[in-house]
Motif scaffolding. Sequence first.
Motif, PDB file in Angstrom:
ATOM      1  N   ALA A   1     -19.079 -66.842  25.897  1.00 38.67           N
ATOM      2  CA  ALA A   1     -17.866 -66.400  25.199  1.00 38.67           C
ATOM      3  C   ALA A   1     -17.042 -65.471  26.085  1.00 38.67           C
ATOM      4  CB  ALA A   1     -18.232 -65.709  23.881  1.00 38.67           C
ATOM      5  N   HIS A   2     -17.687 -64.510  26.747  1.00 39.48           N
ATOM      6  CA  HIS A   2     -16.947 -63.580  27.613  1.00 39.48           C
ATOM      7  C   HIS A   2     -16.386 -64.273  28.851  1.00 39.48           C
ATOM      8  CE1 HIS A   2     -18.652 -60.430  25.084  1.00 39.48           C
ATOM      9  NE2 HIS A   2     -17.656 -59.688  25.538  1.00 39.48           N
ATOM     10  N   LEU A   3     -17.109 -65.254  29.367  1.00 38.13           N
ATOM     11  CA  LEU A   3     -16.622 -65.947  30.566  1.00 38.13           C
ATOM     12  C   LEU A   3     -15.470 -66.897  30.271  1.00 38.13           C
ATOM     13  CD1 LEU A   3     -19.918 -66.659  32.540  1.00 38.13           C
ATOM     14  CD2 LEU A   3     -18.228 -64.827  32.893  1.00 38.13           C
ATOM     15  N   THR A   4     -15.207 -67.176  29.001  1.00 40.37           N
ATOM     16  CA  THR A   4     -14.017 -67.974  28.679  1.00 40.37           C
ATOM     17  C   THR A   4     -12.743 -67.128  28.746  1.00 40.37           C
ATOM     18  OG1 THR A   4     -14.176 -67.613  26.286  1.00 40.37           O
ATOM     19  CG2 THR A   4     -15.310 -69.561  27.191  1.00 40.37           C
TER      20      THR A   4
ATOM     21  N   LEU B   1     -20.676 -58.279  32.809  1.00 44.55           N
ATOM     22  CA  LEU B   1     -21.305 -58.987  31.690  1.00 44.55           C
ATOM     23  C   LEU B   1     -22.314 -58.097  30.970  1.00 44.55           C
ATOM     24  CD1 LEU B   1     -21.802 -62.507  33.251  1.00 44.55           C
ATOM     25  CD2 LEU B   1     -20.451 -61.972  31.208  1.00 44.55           C
ATOM     26  N   CYS B   2     -23.082 -57.305  31.726  1.00 52.91           N
ATOM     27  CA  CYS B   2     -24.065 -56.412  31.108  1.00 52.91           C
ATOM     28  C   CYS B   2     -23.387 -55.413  30.185  1.00 52.91           C
ATOM     29  CB  CYS B   2     -24.865 -55.674  32.177  1.00 52.91           C
ATOM     30  SG  CYS B   2     -26.028 -56.738  33.044  1.00 52.91           S
TER      31      CYS B   2
ATOM     32  N   LEU C   1     -23.332 -75.061  32.869  1.00 53.31           N
ATOM     33  CA  LEU C   1     -22.385 -74.449  31.935  1.00 53.31           C
ATOM     34  C   LEU C   1     -21.603 -73.298  32.559  1.00 53.31           C
ATOM     35  CD1 LEU C   1     -24.567 -74.464  28.708  1.00 53.31           C
ATOM     36  CD2 LEU C   1     -22.962 -76.209  29.516  1.00 53.31           C
ATOM     37  N   VAL C   2     -22.092 -72.764  33.680  1.00 53.19           N
ATOM     38  CA  VAL C   2     -21.362 -71.743  34.437  1.00 53.19           C
ATOM     39  C   VAL C   2     -21.469 -72.072  35.915  1.00 53.19           C
ATOM     40  CG1 VAL C   2     -21.792 -69.898  32.741  1.00 53.19           C
ATOM     41  CG2 VAL C   2     -23.266 -70.097  34.747  1.00 53.19           C
ATOM     42  N   THR C   3     -20.550 -71.524  36.670  1.00 55.95           N
ATOM     43  CA  THR C   3     -20.600 -71.625  38.124  1.00 55.95           C
ATOM     44  C   THR C   3     -20.356 -70.237  38.678  1.00 55.95           C
ATOM     45  OG1 THR C   3     -19.827 -72.882  40.039  1.00 55.95           O
ATOM     46  CG2 THR C   3     -18.147 -72.191  38.456  1.00 55.95           C
ATOM     47  N   GLU C   4     -20.656 -70.051  39.936  1.00 59.04           N
ATOM     48  CA  GLU C   4     -20.462 -68.744  40.548  1.00 59.04           C
ATOM     49  C   GLU C   4     -19.472 -68.844  41.695  1.00 59.04           C
ATOM     50  OE1 GLU C   4     -24.342 -68.564  43.381  1.00 59.04           O
ATOM     51  OE2 GLU C   4     -24.679 -68.224  41.250  1.00 59.04           O
TER      52      GLU C   4
ATOM     53  N   LYS D   1     -20.743 -61.725  43.473  1.00 54.99           N
ATOM     54  CA  LYS D   1     -20.524 -62.947  42.701  1.00 54.99           C
ATOM     55  C   LYS D   1     -19.821 -62.636  41.398  1.00 54.99           C
ATOM     56  CE  LYS D   1     -24.648 -65.291  44.371  1.00 54.99           C
ATOM     57  NZ  LYS D   1     -25.967 -65.809  44.001  1.00 54.99           N
ATOM     58  N   ARG D   2     -18.938 -63.537  41.026  1.00 53.70           N
ATOM     59  CA  ARG D   2     -18.351 -63.545  39.691  1.00 53.70           C
ATOM     60  C   ARG D   2     -18.724 -64.896  39.104  1.00 53.70           C
ATOM     61  NH1 ARG D   2     -14.832 -59.835  37.727  1.00 53.70           N
ATOM     62  NH2 ARG D   2     -13.904 -58.441  39.233  1.00 53.70           N
ATOM     63  N   TYR D   3     -18.980 -64.890  37.825  1.00 51.19           N
ATOM     64  CA  TYR D   3     -19.378 -66.118  37.139  1.00 51.19           C
ATOM     65  C   TYR D   3     -18.223 -66.619  36.290  1.00 51.19           C
ATOM     66  CZ  TYR D   3     -23.976 -65.025  38.800  1.00 51.19           C
ATOM     67  OH  TYR D   3     -25.041 -64.770  39.624  1.00 51.19           O
ATOM     68  N   VAL D   4     -18.128 -67.950  36.178  1.00 52.52           N
ATOM     69  CA  VAL D   4     -17.055 -68.616  35.448  1.00 52.52           C
ATOM     70  C   VAL D   4     -17.682 -69.656  34.526  1.00 52.52           C
ATOM     71  CG1 VAL D   4     -14.971 -70.041  35.701  1.00 52.52           C
ATOM     72  CG2 VAL D   4     -15.554 -68.365  37.459  1.00 52.52           C
ATOM     73  N   ALA D   5     -17.226 -69.705  33.286  1.00 53.45           N
ATOM     74  CA  ALA D   5     -17.697 -70.748  32.364  1.00 53.45           C
ATOM     75  C   ALA D   5     -17.078 -72.073  32.772  1.00 53.45           C
ATOM     76  CB  ALA D   5     -17.311 -70.414  30.926  1.00 53.45           C
ATOM     77  N   THR D   6     -17.883 -73.120  32.771  1.00 55.31           N
ATOM     78  CA  THR D   6     -17.375 -74.451  33.086  1.00 55.31           C
ATOM     79  C   THR D   6     -17.361 -75.346  31.847  1.00 55.31           C
ATOM     80  OG1 THR D   6     -19.571 -75.234  33.703  1.00 55.31           O
ATOM     81  CG2 THR D   6     -18.178 -74.361  35.470  1.00 55.31           C
TER      82      THR D   6
END
Length: 112
Positions: free
Chosen positions: A22-25, A34-35, A57-60, A72-77
């Motif tokens: 939800a946060h990565l969207t 994220l923490c 479901l996510v990529t970095e 790294k930053r994570y992104v929802a795919t």
Amino acid sequence: MGEDEDAVLALLDDEYARAILAHLTIEPMSVDELCTACEMSDSTAYRRLDRLHDAGLVTERQEFDPDGHHYKRYVATVENVTVTFTDGSYEVAVSRSTDPADRFTELFEGLS
């Protein structure tokens, strides 16, 4: 139902994994961000991110700060997940988003 579909359903049953997605969207986020946003420990975030990454479901992305360090930053795919019940069985369909930069990378890699 396949192993990947089981993994997706198991992840969606996990409150931390859902919170991360939800946060990565909203925007790409680091583990520290994220923490804080999801109120979880580093180890919980890393475990969920590993599982989300393995399920596709996510990529970095590697990013650089002005000091020259990288992180790294994570992104929802994932855009949506659909479960269809038909003829005594069910299927899980995952619709993934493709970032314009990712499409360019895929195109470039396809030319090599």
